[in-house]
Design an enzyme around this catalytic site. Structure first.
Site, PDB file in Angstrom:
ATOM      1  CE1 TYR A 121       1.190  -0.123   4.373  1.00  0.00           C
ATOM      2  CE2 TYR A 121       0.116   2.001   4.300  1.00  0.00           C
ATOM      3  CZ  TYR A 121       0.951   1.106   4.933  1.00  0.00           C
ATOM      4  OH  TYR A 121       1.567   1.469   6.108  1.00  0.00           O
ATOM      5  CE  LYS A 167       3.304   3.543   3.256  1.00  0.00           C
ATOM      6  NZ  LYS A 167       3.412   3.536   4.705  1.00  0.00           N
ATOM      7  CD  GLU A 187      10.376   2.474  10.021  1.00  0.00           C
ATOM      8  OE1 GLU A 187      10.180   3.441   9.259  1.00  0.00           O
ATOM      9  OE2 GLU A 187      10.245   1.293   9.653  1.00  0.00           O
ATOM     10  CG  LEU A 229       8.382   2.994   4.348  1.00  0.00           C
ATOM     11  CD1 LEU A 229       8.177   1.831   3.385  1.00  0.00           C
ATOM     12  CD2 LEU A 229       7.085   3.687   4.640  1.00  0.00           C
TER      13      LEU A 229
HETATM   14  N1  PDD Z   1       3.015   5.348   7.111  1.00  0.00           N
HETATM   15  N2  PDD Z   1       7.777   4.348   8.573  1.00  0.00           N
HETATM   16  C1  PDD Z   1       6.649   3.632   8.668  1.00  0.00           C
HETATM   17  C2  PDD Z   1       6.692   2.308   9.328  1.00  0.00           C
HETATM   18  C3  PDD Z   1       5.438   4.158   8.145  1.00  0.00           C
HETATM   19  O1  PDD Z   1       4.306   3.427   8.232  1.00  0.00           O
HETATM   20  C4  PDD Z   1       5.435   5.441   7.563  1.00  0.00           C
HETATM   21  C5  PDD Z   1       4.189   6.058   6.988  1.00  0.00           C
HETATM   22  C6  PDD Z   1       6.646   6.150   7.490  1.00  0.00           C
HETATM   23  C7  PDD Z   1       6.734   7.510   6.866  1.00  0.00           C
HETATM   24  O2  PDD Z   1       6.669   7.430   5.465  1.00  0.00           O
HETATM   25  P1  PDD Z   1       6.096   8.619   4.593  1.00  0.00           P
HETATM   26  O3  PDD Z   1       6.888   9.812   4.923  1.00  0.00           O
HETATM   27  O4  PDD Z   1       6.289   8.164   3.195  1.00  0.00           O
HETATM   28  O5  PDD Z   1       4.656   8.776   4.989  1.00  0.00           O
HETATM   29  C8  PDD Z   1       7.794   5.563   8.004  1.00  0.00           C
HETATM   30  C9  PDD Z   1       1.788   5.732   6.470  1.00  0.00           C
HETATM   31  C10 PDD Z   1       1.468   7.175   6.463  1.00  0.00           C
HETATM   32  C11 PDD Z   1       0.660   4.856   6.979  1.00  0.00           C
HETATM   33  O6  PDD Z   1       0.924   3.677   7.198  1.00  0.00           O
HETATM   34  O7  PDD Z   1      -0.464   5.329   7.133  1.00  0.00           O
END
Ligand code: PDD
Length: 283
Positions: free
Chosen positions: A32, A147, A179, A203
């Site tokens: 996703y 992801k 993270e 991620l």
């Molecule tokens: N998640 N690390 C993890 C484990 C995450 O799930 C996310 C974001 C990020 C930040 O990535 P980005 O800057 O591309 O949003 C880092 C999304 C928003 C979610 O699962 O809803």
């Protein structure tokens, strides 16, 4: 949110057909992405779509159609749902097949679903006063760069944080900080910005990548290096980055207080300018 993108068609929500044998439902077998939308304009859409395809490739799912086509469909969805401020969620599953752990041996088509949520960012005091966080052991698999829909460890970590009145769980593998449960983590020490390198332990957030671009333009030195819990607890400043919500200062990690300083504020401001200036050419 009335309309949903189902494969290559935008349909009314009540007409979406989800099969209980969809492998997303049975195994979490899919990927996703989440794209922030500000003033009707998606931010860094191409990067999110490219990351989605990369995640799909890693688990041997073919995109149902190409990136240009997907971008067009998502823009159509934003328009049809009159989305102004919020985000788009897209997921692709391996498809519908009788339940076997191995990939289906019959021909299956991947299933794409995208929908939008109109919402607001966090209350202003989160951005000015920072948030409480807590350390939680990172028990995820070793391919966190994908992801994947399998988010149970993230869900449980976030739930632990919420139960403890915290905004985010900061994950650690032994001593090493990786993270957040749904965000990337940054630390400022002696005016240098530290963050975990973009490898299989995290991620590689699109917001994280934007932060690194901002630092490059503003002569803020970045060190992409894993750091330990003590390094975080003795930070001059620390913050989280995530799509749509942006840069959120960390005020507390467990019982330790961290200051909110100029480096965080500068990066916050620069990101805000990028996401909120009208007519941004950020597609
Ligand atoms: N998640 N690390 C993890 C484990 C995450 O799930 C996310 C974001 C990020 C930040 O990535 P980005 O800057 O591309 O949003 C880092 C999304 C928003 C979610 O699962 O809803």
């Amino acid at each position: 949110m009335n309309y949903v993108l189902e494969n290559n068609q935008v349909v009314q929500r009540e007409n979406v057909k989800t099969d209980f044998l969809d492998r997303a439902y049975v195994f979490g077998d899919g990927v996703y992405d989440v794209i922030g939308v500000y003033n009707g304009t998606p931010f860094k859409m191409e990067k999110h779509i490219a990351r989605l395809e990369n995640s799909a490739d890693q688990i041997e799912i073919n995109m149902p159609y190409n990136q240009v086509e997907l971008k067009k469909k998502l823009l159509q969805l934003i328009e049809m749902n009159h989305l102004v401020t919020g985000f788009i969620y897209i997921q692709i599953s391996r498809g519908v097949a009788p339940r076997t752990h191995h990939f289906p041996q019959i021909e299956v088509s991947p299933k794409l679903i995208a929908h939008t949520t109109e919402t607001t960012r966090l209350p202003e005091n989160h951005y000015t006063d920072g948030v409480k966080t807590m350390l939680v052991e990172d028990v995820r698999w070793l391919r966190c760069n994908i992801k994947s829909l399998n988010l149970l460890p993230n869900v449980l970590a976030k739930e632990t944080a919420v139960k403890n009145n915290c905004f985010e769980a900061i994950l650690h593998r032994g001593e090493m900080i990786t993270e957040g449960s749904s965000s990337n983590v940054f630390v400022v020490k002696e005016n240098k910005l530290y963050t975990h390198p973009a490898d299989n332990y995290i991620l590689n957030g699109i917001t994280r990548q934007t932060v690194l671009e901002i630092c490059e333009k503003n002569d803020i030195e970045v060190v992409e290096q894993a750091f330990n819990k003590d390094f975080l607890l003795t930070a001059d400043e620390a913050f989280l980055s995530v799509t749509f919500l942006g840069i959120i200062p960390i005020r507390k990690v467990n019982e330790t207080t961290i200051e909110i300083g100029e480096v965080t504020k500068k990066i916050q401001d620069e990101l805000y300018k990028l996401t909120h200036k009208s007519g941004i050419a950020s597609l």
